[in-house]
Design a protein around this motif. Sequence first.
Motif, PDB file in Angstrom:
ATOM      1  N   ASP A 245     -31.134 -30.813 -14.961  1.00  0.00           N
ATOM      2  CA  ASP A 245     -30.539 -32.241 -14.129  1.00  0.00           C
ATOM      3  C   ASP A 245     -31.338 -32.149 -12.886  1.00  0.00           C
ATOM      4  O   ASP A 245     -30.900 -31.367 -11.966  1.00  0.00           O
ATOM      5  CB  ASP A 245     -28.938 -31.940 -13.928  1.00  0.00           C
ATOM      6  CG  ASP A 245     -28.494 -33.499 -13.223  1.00  0.00           C
ATOM      7  OD1 ASP A 245     -29.253 -34.272 -12.813  1.00  0.00           O
ATOM      8  OD2 ASP A 245     -27.209 -33.491 -13.580  1.00  0.00           O
ATOM      9  N   SER A 248     -28.863 -34.701  -8.582  1.00  0.00           N
ATOM     10  CA  SER A 248     -27.172 -34.553  -8.450  1.00  0.00           C
ATOM     11  C   SER A 248     -26.903 -34.425  -6.973  1.00  0.00           C
ATOM     12  O   SER A 248     -27.676 -34.042  -6.263  1.00  0.00           O
ATOM     13  CB  SER A 248     -26.582 -33.453  -9.361  1.00  0.00           C
ATOM     14  OG  SER A 248     -26.758 -32.338  -8.547  1.00  0.00           O
ATOM     15  N   SER A 264     -20.817 -27.576  -9.682  1.00  0.00           N
ATOM     16  CA  SER A 264     -21.560 -28.272 -10.263  1.00  0.00           C
ATOM     17  C   SER A 264     -22.744 -27.271 -11.162  1.00  0.00           C
ATOM     18  O   SER A 264     -23.109 -27.530 -12.068  1.00  0.00           O
ATOM     19  CB  SER A 264     -22.560 -28.955  -9.259  1.00  0.00           C
ATOM     20  OG  SER A 264     -21.656 -30.310  -8.667  1.00  0.00           O
ATOM     21  N   ALA A 268     -23.025 -27.293 -15.311  1.00  0.00           N
ATOM     22  CA  ALA A 268     -24.253 -27.430 -15.848  1.00  0.00           C
ATOM     23  C   ALA A 268     -24.567 -26.366 -16.950  1.00  0.00           C
ATOM     24  O   ALA A 268     -24.997 -26.811 -17.888  1.00  0.00           O
ATOM     25  CB  ALA A 268     -25.488 -27.465 -14.676  1.00  0.00           C
ATOM     26  N   ILE A 276     -29.717 -27.209 -12.700  1.00  0.00           N
ATOM     27  CA  ILE A 276     -29.659 -28.391 -11.883  1.00  0.00           C
ATOM     28  C   ILE A 276     -30.157 -28.199 -10.480  1.00  0.00           C
ATOM     29  O   ILE A 276     -30.231 -27.163 -10.097  1.00  0.00           O
ATOM     30  CB  ILE A 276     -27.817 -28.521 -11.645  1.00  0.00           C
ATOM     31  CG1 ILE A 276     -27.457 -29.727 -11.368  1.00  0.00           C
ATOM     32  CG2 ILE A 276     -27.504 -27.322 -11.102  1.00  0.00           C
ATOM     33  CD1 ILE A 276     -26.165 -30.135 -11.260  1.00  0.00           C
ATOM     34  N   VAL A 460     -22.054 -34.704 -14.016  1.00  0.00           N
ATOM     35  CA  VAL A 460     -23.179 -33.440 -14.135  1.00  0.00           C
ATOM     36  C   VAL A 460     -23.589 -33.541 -15.643  1.00  0.00           C
ATOM     37  O   VAL A 460     -23.052 -32.976 -16.538  1.00  0.00           O
ATOM     38  CB  VAL A 460     -22.622 -32.247 -13.756  1.00  0.00           C
ATOM     39  CG1 VAL A 460     -23.348 -31.012 -13.952  1.00  0.00           C
ATOM     40  CG2 VAL A 460     -22.182 -32.434 -12.158  1.00  0.00           C
ATOM     41  N   GLY A 461     -25.104 -33.407 -15.571  1.00  0.00           N
ATOM     42  CA  GLY A 461     -25.757 -33.268 -16.935  1.00  0.00           C
ATOM     43  C   GLY A 461     -25.250 -34.315 -18.058  1.00  0.00           C
ATOM     44  O   GLY A 461     -25.472 -34.008 -19.264  1.00  0.00           O
TER      45      GLY A 461
END
Length: 487
Positions: A245, A248, A264, A268, A276, A460-461
């Motif tokens: 990702d 973010s 976060s 992930a 991430i 997230v993701g």
Amino acid sequence: MSEKVKIGVITDIHYGDKIPISARQGQIGDILLLRTVHRLNRMIKPDITLILGDILDDPDSGKSGERLAKMQEILNLLESPWMAIPGNHDPVEERFYEVINRPPVFMDINGVRFVPFIDPEELGWNAKRLPENMEKMKKVRSNHDGPIVAFQHVPLFPPNKSNCCYNYTNIDEVLEATWANNFTLSIGGHYHAGTELIRVGSHSFVVGKSLCESPFSFMEINLDSKDIQVTQHEHRMPPELELFDYHSHTQFAYCSENMDMVKSPELAEKFGLRGIAFTEHSGQLYFDRQTYWSGELCKEGIKGTKGLQDRMPDFWSNVEEAQRDNLIIGFEVDSDFQGNMILQDKDQQRAQLLNGAIHQLPELRKEKVDLKRASDEYLRILECFVQTGIRILAHPFRIFRNHEVPTRLFVPVIRMLKENNVAAEMNFHYNRPQPEFVRMCVEAGVKITFGSDAHNLYEVGEFAPHLKFLDEIGYKGNLKDIMARID
């Protein structure tokens, strides 16, 4: 059977803290439910959604009422009608329905009758159907000649038809009523591994996988006159894809809803990502809200003095405390109207990733917009911007989301990206990528990145839309061949 209906099924969330079984990720139950609700609304679009109990993990917790209220708030975001029943981990029926909407005796959707059953628990975490619910099975059939879908927390199926260790202690009696009243489908939860669809003549039985255990599943059932099809959806991305990702946000974003630098990267990892990136809005770390949202910072850029509010030192301090192996730190760098980065040199040197984003155009600030002039401004700014060191062009054409995206931009933008080795981001936050642009990028050898653009932890993701999009535009090759690997 001429009816056709799509059913969403969520079961066994086990929301709470201090979960005694480590495989159950109930501490993120609210995030998992919100992620599921948004996936259902955006991609599945069910006609009805069923929640089959064990919303909570500990019914006696002092926070059970508060937690149920939070889950009710999330369920209210569903765009479909929904019905929820309690499980053995939830408060007793009376307390449960003081907070959660009590379902009617039945609900008819597209000619299909949905009937909830709340049956008492028996030894061994089984259940028993009492006489009043046996009578209910007759009554719901008496004035309805279409399909009937029954749902309950504990699985219900013919003996020796599944490896599931739970069932009804009076299963023979329940099955006799099932056959006699011609129930079409029985849906259960409770057994976290779930089952395949079990067919016995014209009757079918299925158990949904738990939402609280990886890969964090929920179920889609399509029922029509010819067949019943079951699809298990997962929130954990396939680890073999090694998805990252690259976009973010954090709690420092003015537009953050609940972002958290510690949570976060943990999410992930749970959701199967390789890693991430924190890419905070650079302009928001130097200027106050009014100056940022008005676009005034784009006039003078990083040298501007109006609305200065330097939060960058605090950002770096928090980042250092959150560092972990699957995390890289960068910025979603704003561009000024001359195509310069709104980012100080010292911060650029510390950053591991720079996502370039054009959030403002002079022409689009006018009441009456000349789209050709706006397009020319975009190309002029981008021509300079791609040479500043950005590695990814974030949401390439989102700035035109209130207008028809000028397709004449595709060829020159792709040329600029390729010449400067800048990747094009696929981003579904408030916009949808243009299929033809992505196809042209792939054909031209411009690399692609996935970005969630997460402003809420549930995002997230969340790459299910990205993967579906690539499938829809006909890309069948190896993802690694077209994806940039910047970390």
